[in-house]
Design an enzyme around this catalytic site. Structure first.
Site, PDB file in Angstrom:
ATOM      1  N   GLY A 226      44.194  38.532  29.500  1.00  0.00           N
ATOM      2  CA  GLY A 226      43.366  37.430  31.209  1.00  0.00           C
ATOM      3  C   GLY A 226      43.647  38.346  32.179  1.00  0.00           C
ATOM      4  N   ASN A 227      42.937  38.021  33.203  1.00  0.00           N
ATOM      5  CA  ASN A 227      42.735  39.038  34.083  1.00  0.00           C
ATOM      6  C   ASN A 227      43.196  37.967  35.520  1.00  0.00           C
ATOM      7  OD1 ASN A 227      40.287  37.167  35.700  1.00  0.00           O
ATOM      8  ND2 ASN A 227      39.220  37.517  33.257  1.00  0.00           N
ATOM      9  N   ARG A 228      42.642  38.252  36.677  1.00  0.00           N
ATOM     10  CA  ARG A 228      43.448  38.161  38.344  1.00  0.00           C
ATOM     11  C   ARG A 228      42.438  36.796  38.916  1.00  0.00           C
ATOM     12  NH1 ARG A 228      45.976  42.511  41.550  1.00  0.00           N
ATOM     13  NH2 ARG A 228      46.179  40.413  42.194  1.00  0.00           N
ATOM     14  N   SER A 229      41.236  36.023  38.006  1.00  0.00           N
ATOM     15  CA  SER A 229      40.613  36.226  38.881  1.00  0.00           C
ATOM     16  C   SER A 229      41.163  34.399  39.122  1.00  0.00           C
ATOM     17  CB  SER A 229      39.241  35.599  37.563  1.00  0.00           C
ATOM     18  OG  SER A 229      38.136  34.843  38.615  1.00  0.00           O
TER      19      SER A 229
END
Ligand code: C5P
Length: 444
Positions: A226-229
Protein backbone atom coordinates in the site's frame (compact mmCIF):
# COMPACT_ATOMS: atom_id res chain seq x y z
CA UNK A 1 3.03 33.60 -15.70
CA UNK A 2 -0.73 33.63 -16.21
CA UNK A 3 -2.88 34.85 -13.35
CA UNK A 4 -3.61 32.13 -10.89
CA UNK A 5 -6.25 32.06 -8.15
CA UNK A 6 -3.58 32.76 -5.53
CA UNK A 7 -1.42 35.28 -7.36
CA UNK A 8 -1.14 38.52 -5.35
CA UNK A 9 -2.68 40.81 -7.97
CA UNK A 10 -5.74 38.63 -8.55
CA UNK A 11 -7.97 38.72 -5.46
CA UNK A 12 -9.16 35.19 -4.75
CA UNK A 13 -12.96 35.45 -4.68
CA UNK A 14 -13.05 32.52 -2.29
CA UNK A 15 -10.50 33.88 0.22
CA UNK A 16 -11.94 33.85 3.72
CA UNK A 17 -13.15 37.20 5.00
CA UNK A 18 -13.54 37.77 8.76
CA UNK A 19 -16.56 35.90 10.10
CA UNK A 20 -18.77 35.83 13.17
CA UNK A 21 -18.27 32.48 14.84
CA UNK A 22 -20.12 31.08 17.86
CA UNK A 23 -17.93 28.68 19.82
CA UNK A 24 -20.07 26.41 21.99
CA UNK A 25 -18.43 24.64 24.91
CA UNK A 26 -20.12 21.61 26.48
CA UNK A 27 -19.50 19.84 29.79
CA UNK A 28 -16.43 17.71 29.27
CA UNK A 29 -13.03 17.80 30.91
CA UNK A 30 -11.72 18.75 27.45
CA UNK A 31 -13.42 22.16 27.93
CA UNK A 32 -10.02 23.40 29.06
CA UNK A 33 -8.88 23.09 25.41
CA UNK A 34 -11.65 25.38 24.10
CA UNK A 35 -9.49 28.53 24.59
CA UNK A 36 -6.96 27.14 22.07
CA UNK A 37 -9.72 26.85 19.47
CA UNK A 38 -11.06 30.32 20.32
CA UNK A 39 -7.63 31.91 20.12
CA UNK A 40 -6.75 30.26 16.79
CA UNK A 41 -10.05 31.43 15.26
CA UNK A 42 -9.42 34.97 16.48
CA UNK A 43 -5.81 34.83 15.23
CA UNK A 44 -7.25 33.91 11.81
CA UNK A 45 -9.18 37.22 11.94
CA UNK A 46 -12.62 36.01 13.02
CA UNK A 47 -14.94 37.41 15.69
CA UNK A 48 -15.87 34.87 18.34
CA UNK A 49 -18.77 34.68 20.77
CA UNK A 50 -18.52 31.89 23.32
CA UNK A 51 -21.64 30.05 24.50
CA UNK A 52 -20.85 27.51 27.23
CA UNK A 53 -23.39 25.13 28.72
CA UNK A 54 -23.98 25.20 32.49
CA UNK A 55 -21.95 21.98 32.77
CA UNK A 56 -19.06 23.51 30.81
CA UNK A 57 -18.80 26.26 33.40
CA UNK A 58 -17.99 23.60 36.01
CA UNK A 59 -14.84 22.79 34.01
CA UNK A 60 -13.80 26.25 32.84
CA UNK A 61 -14.74 29.66 34.17
CA UNK A 62 -16.71 32.29 32.27
CA UNK A 63 -14.01 34.92 32.95
CA UNK A 64 -11.39 32.80 31.17
CA UNK A 65 -13.67 32.32 28.15
CA UNK A 66 -14.57 36.01 28.08
CA UNK A 67 -10.92 37.02 28.30
CA UNK A 68 -9.75 34.75 25.49
CA UNK A 69 -12.70 35.59 23.22
CA UNK A 70 -12.67 39.31 24.01
CA UNK A 71 -16.47 39.30 24.50
CA UNK A 72 -18.93 38.55 27.31
CA UNK A 73 -20.20 34.97 27.51
CA UNK A 74 -23.72 33.83 28.24
CA UNK A 75 -25.10 30.37 28.67
CA UNK A 76 -28.77 30.59 29.62
CA UNK A 77 -31.76 31.71 27.60
CA UNK A 78 -32.81 33.88 30.56
CA UNK A 79 -29.46 35.70 30.97
CA UNK A 80 -30.69 38.70 28.96
CA UNK A 81 -34.32 38.05 27.91
CA UNK A 82 -34.74 41.53 26.41
CA UNK A 83 -32.05 40.72 23.85
CA UNK A 84 -33.91 37.55 22.74
CA UNK A 85 -30.49 35.92 22.77
CA UNK A 86 -31.71 32.43 21.92
CA UNK A 87 -32.63 33.68 18.44
CA UNK A 88 -30.22 36.61 18.10
CA UNK A 89 -27.09 34.49 18.67
CA UNK A 90 -28.10 31.98 15.99
CA UNK A 91 -28.87 34.78 13.54
CA UNK A 92 -25.58 36.52 14.36
CA UNK A 93 -23.53 33.37 13.69
CA UNK A 94 -21.96 32.64 10.32
CA UNK A 95 -20.55 29.41 11.74
CA UNK A 96 -21.15 27.47 14.97
CA UNK A 97 -18.30 25.32 16.32
CA UNK A 98 -18.87 23.21 19.43
CA UNK A 99 -15.63 22.10 21.09
CA UNK A 100 -15.91 19.97 23.07
CA UNK A 101 -19.31 18.44 22.23
CA UNK A 102 -20.28 16.00 25.01
CA UNK A 103 -22.48 12.93 24.53
CA UNK A 104 -25.31 14.81 26.21
CA UNK A 105 -24.92 17.82 23.92
CA UNK A 106 -24.97 15.57 20.81
CA UNK A 107 -28.13 13.90 22.13
CA UNK A 108 -29.85 17.19 22.84
CA UNK A 109 -29.01 18.61 19.41
CA UNK A 110 -30.11 15.39 17.68
CA UNK A 111 -33.42 15.57 19.59
CA UNK A 112 -33.94 19.19 18.54
CA UNK A 113 -33.96 20.44 22.13
CA UNK A 114 -33.49 24.09 23.05
CA UNK A 115 -33.08 23.99 26.82
CA UNK A 116 -30.08 26.29 27.02
CA UNK A 117 -28.58 29.06 24.89
CA UNK A 118 -26.22 26.74 22.99
CA UNK A 119 -28.87 24.24 21.86
CA UNK A 120 -31.32 27.08 21.14
CA UNK A 121 -28.66 28.75 18.99
CA UNK A 122 -28.00 25.53 17.05
CA UNK A 123 -31.74 25.07 16.55
CA UNK A 124 -32.30 28.57 15.22
CA UNK A 125 -29.18 29.19 13.16
CA UNK A 126 -29.01 28.74 9.41
CA UNK A 127 -25.18 28.82 9.57
CA UNK A 128 -23.12 25.62 9.20
CA UNK A 129 -22.52 23.75 12.46
CA UNK A 130 -19.41 21.74 13.32
CA UNK A 131 -19.30 19.53 16.41
CA UNK A 132 -16.02 18.22 17.86
CA UNK A 133 -16.92 15.38 20.24
CA UNK A 134 -15.05 14.48 23.44
CA UNK A 135 -16.20 11.76 25.80
CA UNK A 136 -15.30 8.38 27.27
CA UNK A 137 -15.02 5.58 24.64
CA UNK A 138 -18.00 3.70 26.09
CA UNK A 139 -20.15 6.78 25.65
CA UNK A 140 -18.85 7.41 22.11
CA UNK A 141 -19.28 3.78 21.03
CA UNK A 142 -22.73 3.44 22.62
CA UNK A 143 -25.31 2.86 19.86
CA UNK A 144 -27.34 5.80 21.21
CA UNK A 145 -24.44 8.21 20.58
CA UNK A 146 -23.59 6.61 17.24
CA UNK A 147 -27.20 6.97 16.10
CA UNK A 148 -27.24 10.59 17.23
CA UNK A 149 -24.04 11.26 15.27
CA UNK A 150 -25.49 9.57 12.16
CA UNK A 151 -28.67 11.64 12.51
CA UNK A 152 -26.72 14.89 12.84
CA UNK A 153 -24.51 14.09 9.83
CA UNK A 154 -27.56 13.15 7.76
CA UNK A 155 -29.01 16.56 8.56
CA UNK A 156 -25.86 18.23 7.23
CA UNK A 157 -24.08 19.07 10.49
CA UNK A 158 -20.36 18.27 10.49
CA UNK A 159 -19.42 15.88 13.30
CA UNK A 160 -15.68 15.28 13.55
CA UNK A 161 -14.45 11.85 14.61
CA UNK A 162 -12.79 11.99 18.03
CA UNK A 163 -9.12 11.10 18.39
CA UNK A 164 -7.84 7.97 20.13
CA UNK A 165 -5.36 7.98 22.98
CA UNK A 166 -4.93 8.53 26.69
CA UNK A 167 -8.10 9.60 28.51
CA UNK A 168 -8.65 11.47 31.75
CA UNK A 169 -8.36 8.33 33.86
CA UNK A 170 -5.81 5.54 33.49
CA UNK A 171 -7.52 4.08 30.44
CA UNK A 172 -7.23 5.02 26.79
CA UNK A 173 -9.34 4.66 23.66
CA UNK A 174 -11.40 6.59 21.16
CA UNK A 175 -13.06 9.73 22.49
CA UNK A 176 -10.38 12.38 22.90
CA UNK A 177 -11.20 15.84 21.63
CA UNK A 178 -9.65 16.23 18.16
CA UNK A 179 -6.54 18.39 18.21
CA UNK A 180 -7.57 22.10 18.42
CA UNK A 181 -5.56 22.81 15.23
CA UNK A 182 -7.54 20.15 13.40
CA UNK A 183 -10.83 21.56 14.71
CA UNK A 184 -9.89 25.00 13.40
CA UNK A 185 -8.72 23.65 10.01
CA UNK A 186 -11.98 21.72 9.61
CA UNK A 187 -14.04 24.72 10.76
CA UNK A 188 -12.38 26.99 8.22
CA UNK A 189 -12.86 24.32 5.52
CA UNK A 190 -16.59 24.32 6.33
CA UNK A 191 -16.64 28.09 5.87
CA UNK A 192 -14.68 27.77 2.62
CA UNK A 193 -17.11 25.30 1.11
CA UNK A 194 -20.06 27.40 2.27
CA UNK A 195 -18.42 30.34 0.46
CA UNK A 196 -17.82 28.34 -2.70
CA UNK A 197 -21.50 27.36 -2.76
CA UNK A 198 -22.51 30.97 -3.36
CA UNK A 199 -20.04 31.57 -6.19
CA UNK A 200 -20.67 31.53 -9.90
CA UNK A 201 -19.61 28.02 -10.65
CA UNK A 202 -18.69 27.07 -14.17
CA UNK A 203 -19.26 23.37 -13.43
CA UNK A 204 -23.06 23.30 -13.23
CA UNK A 205 -24.43 20.20 -14.86
CA UNK A 206 -20.93 18.85 -15.53
CA UNK A 207 -20.04 15.26 -14.75
CA UNK A 208 -16.78 14.87 -12.82
CA UNK A 209 -14.95 11.75 -11.64
CA UNK A 210 -12.37 12.00 -8.84
CA UNK A 211 -10.17 9.18 -7.60
CA UNK A 212 -8.77 9.46 -4.07
CA UNK A 213 -6.76 7.47 -1.54
CA UNK A 214 -4.29 4.70 -2.21
CA UNK A 215 -4.72 1.28 -3.75
CA UNK A 216 -3.90 -1.90 -1.83
CA UNK A 217 -2.42 -4.80 -3.73
CA UNK A 218 -2.97 -8.07 -1.86
CA UNK A 219 -0.03 -10.38 -1.12
CA UNK A 220 -2.02 -12.96 0.85
CA UNK A 221 -5.30 -12.84 2.83
CA UNK A 222 -3.77 -10.59 5.52
CA UNK A 223 -1.08 -8.51 3.79
CA UNK A 224 -0.96 -5.96 1.05
CA UNK A 225 1.32 -3.48 -0.70
CA UNK A 226 0.00 0.00 0.00
CA UNK A 227 0.98 3.63 0.32
CA UNK A 228 0.52 6.60 2.65
CA UNK A 229 -2.15 8.51 0.72
CA UNK A 230 -4.95 9.63 3.08
CA UNK A 231 -7.35 10.68 0.32
CA UNK A 232 -7.62 14.18 1.79
CA UNK A 233 -6.68 16.04 -1.41
CA UNK A 234 -9.05 13.92 -3.54
CA UNK A 235 -11.93 14.50 -1.09
CA UNK A 236 -11.21 18.23 -1.11
CA UNK A 237 -11.39 18.19 -4.93
CA UNK A 238 -14.66 16.25 -4.84
CA UNK A 239 -16.10 18.88 -2.45
CA UNK A 240 -14.79 21.80 -4.52
CA UNK A 241 -16.20 20.55 -7.83
CA UNK A 242 -19.50 19.57 -6.18
CA UNK A 243 -19.74 23.08 -4.68
CA UNK A 244 -19.34 24.46 -8.22
CA UNK A 245 -22.36 22.50 -9.36
CA UNK A 246 -20.84 19.31 -10.82
CA UNK A 247 -22.30 15.83 -10.44
CA UNK A 248 -19.45 14.01 -8.76
CA UNK A 249 -18.41 10.38 -8.43
CA UNK A 250 -15.59 9.77 -5.96
CA UNK A 251 -13.70 6.53 -6.54
CA UNK A 252 -12.42 5.86 -3.05
CA UNK A 253 -9.36 3.63 -2.58
CA UNK A 254 -9.04 3.28 1.20
CA UNK A 255 -9.74 6.91 1.98
CA UNK A 256 -9.60 7.63 5.73
CA UNK A 257 -13.19 6.92 6.91
CA UNK A 258 -13.57 10.26 8.73
CA UNK A 259 -13.06 12.07 5.42
CA UNK A 260 -15.88 10.27 3.65
CA UNK A 261 -18.39 11.17 6.35
CA UNK A 262 -17.62 14.87 5.79
CA UNK A 263 -18.63 14.77 2.11
CA UNK A 264 -21.91 16.25 0.85
CA UNK A 265 -24.43 13.47 0.34
CA UNK A 266 -24.85 14.29 -3.34
CA UNK A 267 -21.36 12.92 -4.04
CA UNK A 268 -21.51 9.30 -5.17
CA UNK A 269 -18.79 7.26 -3.43
CA UNK A 270 -17.59 4.08 -5.15
CA UNK A 271 -15.14 2.07 -3.03
CA UNK A 272 -12.31 0.10 -4.69
CA UNK A 273 -9.31 -1.88 -3.44
CA UNK A 274 -6.75 -2.51 -6.13
CA UNK A 275 -5.33 -0.65 -9.14
CA UNK A 276 -7.12 -3.03 -11.51
CA UNK A 277 -10.46 -2.34 -9.81
CA UNK A 278 -9.75 1.39 -9.85
CA UNK A 279 -8.99 1.19 -13.57
CA UNK A 280 -12.25 -0.63 -14.33
CA UNK A 281 -14.40 1.72 -12.21
CA UNK A 282 -12.77 4.95 -13.39
CA UNK A 283 -12.99 3.96 -17.06
CA UNK A 284 -16.61 2.94 -16.63
CA UNK A 285 -17.52 6.23 -14.90
CA UNK A 286 -15.60 8.25 -17.50
CA UNK A 287 -17.80 7.12 -20.39
CA UNK A 288 -19.77 10.35 -19.87
CA UNK A 289 -17.38 12.45 -17.75
CA UNK A 290 -16.46 16.04 -18.60
CA UNK A 291 -13.43 15.89 -16.30
CA UNK A 292 -11.49 13.34 -14.29
CA UNK A 293 -9.07 14.07 -11.44
CA UNK A 294 -6.71 11.16 -10.79
CA UNK A 295 -5.74 12.11 -7.24
CA UNK A 296 -5.42 8.49 -6.05
CA UNK A 297 -1.97 7.05 -5.42
CA UNK A 298 -2.04 3.97 -7.64
CA UNK A 299 0.39 1.12 -7.08
CA UNK A 300 2.63 0.77 -10.11
CA UNK A 301 3.09 -2.96 -9.42
CA UNK A 302 1.11 -5.78 -7.86
CA UNK A 303 2.14 -9.25 -6.68
CA UNK A 304 2.13 -11.64 -9.63
CA UNK A 305 0.25 -14.21 -7.55
CA UNK A 306 -1.88 -13.74 -4.44
CA UNK A 307 -1.43 -16.54 -1.89
CA UNK A 308 -4.76 -18.03 -0.85
CA UNK A 309 -3.47 -18.77 2.68
CA UNK A 310 -1.27 -16.70 4.96
CA UNK A 311 2.39 -16.90 3.98
CA UNK A 312 4.38 -18.24 6.96
CA UNK A 313 7.72 -16.78 8.00
CA UNK A 314 9.29 -20.22 7.56
CA UNK A 315 8.10 -23.68 8.32
CA UNK A 316 9.92 -26.12 10.62
CA UNK A 317 7.05 -28.62 10.57
CA UNK A 318 8.65 -30.95 8.02
CA UNK A 319 12.03 -31.11 9.74
CA UNK A 320 13.46 -28.59 7.23
CA UNK A 321 15.25 -25.83 9.14
CA UNK A 322 14.85 -23.52 6.14
CA UNK A 323 18.56 -22.63 6.13
CA UNK A 324 20.27 -21.88 2.85
CA UNK A 325 23.04 -24.51 2.45
CA UNK A 326 25.61 -21.98 1.27
CA UNK A 327 24.87 -18.88 3.41
CA UNK A 328 23.49 -20.59 6.51
CA UNK A 329 20.67 -18.04 6.82
CA UNK A 330 16.96 -18.36 6.17
CA UNK A 331 16.31 -16.71 2.80
CA UNK A 332 13.50 -14.16 2.83
CA UNK A 333 10.59 -15.02 0.56
CA UNK A 334 10.65 -13.17 -2.75
CA UNK A 335 7.45 -11.57 -4.01
CA UNK A 336 7.39 -11.28 -7.79
CA UNK A 337 5.62 -8.20 -9.08
CA UNK A 338 3.88 -7.44 -12.35
CA UNK A 339 3.12 -3.98 -13.68
CA UNK A 340 -0.28 -2.37 -13.20
CA UNK A 341 -1.82 -0.39 -16.04
CA UNK A 342 -1.06 3.33 -15.97
CA UNK A 343 -4.66 4.45 -15.58
CA UNK A 344 -3.96 8.14 -16.14
CA UNK A 345 -1.96 7.55 -19.32
CA UNK A 346 -4.69 5.15 -20.51
CA UNK A 347 -7.40 7.80 -20.03
CA UNK A 348 -5.40 10.01 -22.41
CA UNK A 349 -4.27 7.45 -25.02
CA UNK A 350 -7.52 5.46 -25.08
CA UNK A 351 -10.31 7.79 -23.82
CA UNK A 352 -13.30 5.84 -22.51
CA UNK A 353 -15.80 8.62 -23.26
CA UNK A 354 -18.44 7.17 -25.53
CA UNK A 355 -20.81 10.06 -26.29
CA UNK A 356 -18.54 11.99 -28.65
CA UNK A 357 -17.46 14.49 -25.96
CA UNK A 358 -14.00 15.07 -24.56
CA UNK A 359 -12.87 14.52 -20.97
CA UNK A 360 -10.42 16.95 -19.37
CA UNK A 361 -7.85 14.72 -17.66
CA UNK A 362 -6.03 15.94 -14.54
CA UNK A 363 -3.15 13.97 -13.05
CA UNK A 364 -1.00 14.41 -9.98
CA UNK A 365 2.70 13.91 -9.56
CA UNK A 366 3.97 13.57 -6.01
CA UNK A 367 7.74 13.86 -6.25
CA UNK A 368 10.67 13.94 -3.84
CA UNK A 369 13.43 14.93 -6.25
CA UNK A 370 16.60 12.81 -6.44
CA UNK A 371 20.06 12.77 -8.00
CA UNK A 372 18.47 12.76 -11.49
CA UNK A 373 16.57 16.01 -11.00
CA UNK A 374 14.45 18.22 -8.75
CA UNK A 375 10.71 17.96 -8.14
CA UNK A 376 9.79 20.17 -11.09
CA UNK A 377 12.05 18.53 -13.66
CA UNK A 378 10.57 15.14 -12.75
CA UNK A 379 7.14 16.75 -13.07
CA UNK A 380 7.90 18.08 -16.56
CA UNK A 381 9.10 14.65 -17.70
CA UNK A 382 5.94 13.10 -16.27
CA UNK A 383 3.73 15.67 -18.01
CA UNK A 384 5.18 14.58 -21.38
CA UNK A 385 4.95 10.90 -20.48
CA UNK A 386 1.34 10.92 -19.26
CA UNK A 387 -0.10 13.52 -21.64
CA UNK A 388 -2.78 14.70 -19.18
CA UNK A 389 -4.36 18.09 -19.89
CA UNK A 390 -3.17 19.25 -16.48
CA UNK A 391 -0.63 17.71 -14.11
CA UNK A 392 -0.43 19.03 -10.52
CA UNK A 393 3.14 18.52 -9.33
CA UNK A 394 3.92 18.67 -5.62
CA UNK A 395 6.80 17.84 -3.33
CA UNK A 396 6.25 15.05 -0.82
CA UNK A 397 8.32 13.90 2.13
CA UNK A 398 8.00 13.04 5.81
CA UNK A 399 6.20 16.33 6.68
CA UNK A 400 4.99 17.33 3.24
CA UNK A 401 2.07 16.41 1.05
CA UNK A 402 0.54 13.41 2.89
CA UNK A 403 -2.35 13.73 5.36
CA UNK A 404 -3.62 16.82 7.13
CA UNK A 405 -0.94 19.27 5.95
CA UNK A 406 -0.89 22.23 3.58
CA UNK A 407 -0.08 21.58 -0.03
CA UNK A 408 1.63 23.52 -2.80
CA UNK A 409 1.35 22.51 -6.46
CA UNK A 410 2.71 23.67 -9.77
CA UNK A 411 0.25 22.88 -12.54
CA UNK A 412 1.73 21.87 -15.91
CA UNK A 413 0.08 21.27 -19.26
CA UNK A 414 0.71 18.21 -21.46
CA UNK A 415 3.90 19.81 -22.82
CA UNK A 416 5.27 20.48 -19.35
CA UNK A 417 4.57 24.23 -19.50
CA UNK A 418 3.61 25.91 -16.26
CA UNK A 419 -0.05 26.88 -16.27
CA UNK A 420 -0.58 27.94 -12.65
CA UNK A 421 0.60 27.60 -9.08
CA UNK A 422 -1.59 27.03 -6.05
CA UNK A 423 -0.80 26.64 -2.39
CA UNK A 424 -2.44 26.64 1.00
CA UNK A 425 -4.82 24.15 2.57
CA UNK A 426 -5.84 21.15 0.50
CA UNK A 427 -9.24 22.82 0.11
CA UNK A 428 -7.59 25.93 -1.34
CA UNK A 429 -5.54 23.84 -3.78
CA UNK A 430 -8.70 21.92 -4.69
CA UNK A 431 -10.59 25.12 -5.44
CA UNK A 432 -7.78 26.40 -7.65
CA UNK A 433 -7.75 23.12 -9.62
CA UNK A 434 -11.54 23.13 -9.90
CA UNK A 435 -11.38 26.68 -11.32
CA UNK A 436 -8.71 25.70 -13.87
CA UNK A 437 -10.84 22.81 -15.10
CA UNK A 438 -13.96 25.00 -15.20
CA UNK A 439 -12.01 27.47 -17.37
CA UNK A 440 -10.86 24.69 -19.74
CA UNK A 441 -14.39 23.35 -20.08
CA UNK A 442 -15.72 26.83 -20.79
CA UNK A 443 -13.22 27.44 -23.58
CA UNK A 444 -13.56 23.91 -25.04
O1 C5P B 1 3.83 7.92 -12.10
P1 C5P B 1 3.14 8.40 -10.88
O2 C5P B 1 2.59 7.32 -10.02
O3 C5P B 1 3.89 9.42 -10.09
O4 C5P B 1 1.89 9.22 -11.49
C1 C5P B 1 0.98 9.84 -10.66
C2 C5P B 1 -0.30 10.07 -11.42
O5 C5P B 1 -0.59 8.96 -12.24
C3 C5P B 1 -1.46 10.21 -10.46
O6 C5P B 1 -2.42 11.07 -11.06
C4 C5P B 1 -1.96 8.77 -10.35
O7 C5P B 1 -3.33 8.75 -10.01
C5 C5P B 1 -1.72 8.26 -11.76
N1 C5P B 1 -1.37 6.83 -11.85
C6 C5P B 1 -2.21 6.02 -12.57
N2 C5P B 1 -1.91 4.68 -12.71
C7 C5P B 1 -0.79 4.18 -12.17
C8 C5P B 1 0.09 5.02 -11.47
C9 C5P B 1 -0.23 6.33 -11.32
O8 C5P B 1 -3.23 6.48 -13.04
N3 C5P B 1 -0.53 2.89 -12.33
Amino acid sequence: MPDTPDSPDTPDPTALRPRRIVVGVAGSIAAYKAPFVIRALRDAGHEVKVVPTEAALRFIGAPALAAVSGAPVSSGVFDDPAAVEHVATGEWAELVVVAPASADLLARVAAGRADDLLTATILTTTAPVLLAPAMHPQMWLNPATQENVATLRRRGLTVLSPDSGRLTGQDSGVGRLPDPDRIVTEALAVLESADAEGLPTGLEGRRVVVSAGGTREPIDPVRFLGNRSSGRQGCAIARAVAARGARVSLVSAHVEPGLLTQLPQAIEVVPVNTALELNDVVRHLCTDADAVFMAAAVADYRPAAVATTKIKKHSLDNGDDGLDDETGIVPAPVISLVENPDILAGLVSDPPRSDGGRTVVVGFAAETGDEDGDVLSHGVAKAWRKGADLLAVNAVGPALGFGDVPNAVVVLDAQGREVARASGSKDEVARALADLVAERLKSA
